[in-house]
Design a protein around this motif. Sequence first.
Motif, mmCIF file in Angstrom:
data_model
loop_
_atom_site.group_PDB
_atom_site.id
_atom_site.type_symbol
_atom_site.label_atom_id
_atom_site.label_comp_id
_atom_site.label_asym_id
_atom_site.label_seq_id
_atom_site.Cartn_x
_atom_site.Cartn_y
_atom_site.Cartn_z
ATOM 1 N N LYS A 31 0.865 -1.188 0.000
ATOM 2 C CA LYS A 31 0.000 0.000 0.000
ATOM 3 C C LYS A 31 0.896 1.231 0.000
ATOM 4 O O LYS A 31 2.114 1.130 -0.127
ATOM 5 N N ASN A 32 0.303 2.374 0.164
ATOM 6 C CA ASN A 32 1.022 3.644 0.112
ATOM 7 C C ASN A 32 2.240 3.675 1.041
ATOM 8 O O ASN A 32 3.352 3.955 0.611
ATOM 9 N N LYS A 33 2.027 3.356 2.319
ATOM 10 C CA LYS A 33 3.096 3.418 3.320
ATOM 11 C C LYS A 33 3.409 2.068 3.950
ATOM 12 O O LYS A 33 4.338 1.961 4.744
ATOM 13 N N LYS A 58 5.528 7.540 2.333
ATOM 14 C CA LYS A 58 5.235 6.738 1.146
ATOM 15 C C LYS A 58 6.406 5.804 0.808
ATOM 16 O O LYS A 58 7.557 6.207 0.837
ATOM 17 N N GLU A 60 8.441 3.817 -5.258
ATOM 18 C CA GLU A 60 7.774 3.094 -6.345
ATOM 19 C C GLU A 60 8.477 1.775 -6.670
ATOM 20 O O GLU A 60 7.843 0.789 -7.051
#
Length: 135
Positions: free
Chosen positions: A83-85, A121, A124
């Motif tokens: 997920k994001n974090k 975050k 990527e």
Amino acid sequence: MLETYRGVVYPHQLDHMGHMNVQWYTSKFDEATWHLFSSVGLTNEYMVKNSCGMAALEQKTTYEAELMPGDLVCVKSEVLEVKNKTLRFKHYMYNTETQALCATTELLAVHLDRIKRKGVKLPEFVSQSVLLQEA
């Protein structure tokens, strides 16, 4: 799954009942975690250079079979969710000689800024590495 740990149960890792104490399951799973993180790019070099880290938020461990002194141990791991974090992953501990599943642990970890002491975050490249491992 990726092999992330290989070792042996030593006599000093036993509890008073003669099998490996739960603290050592956690220790071996923890060592596997750092190999798993490295496999998706969250290396020690990355963390030092970027003042980042990873911290466990949740952990659930199940014990399936006892490990005794001299047993050879292997941990295989997989990322379940990015997920994001956060990163959710699971480790599977096996007796190498019998192939018996001895324990599993599922963790949720957060990517954090070690200076601000808050979640940030994930880069990527983590998601991309996980997708490559799944292919």
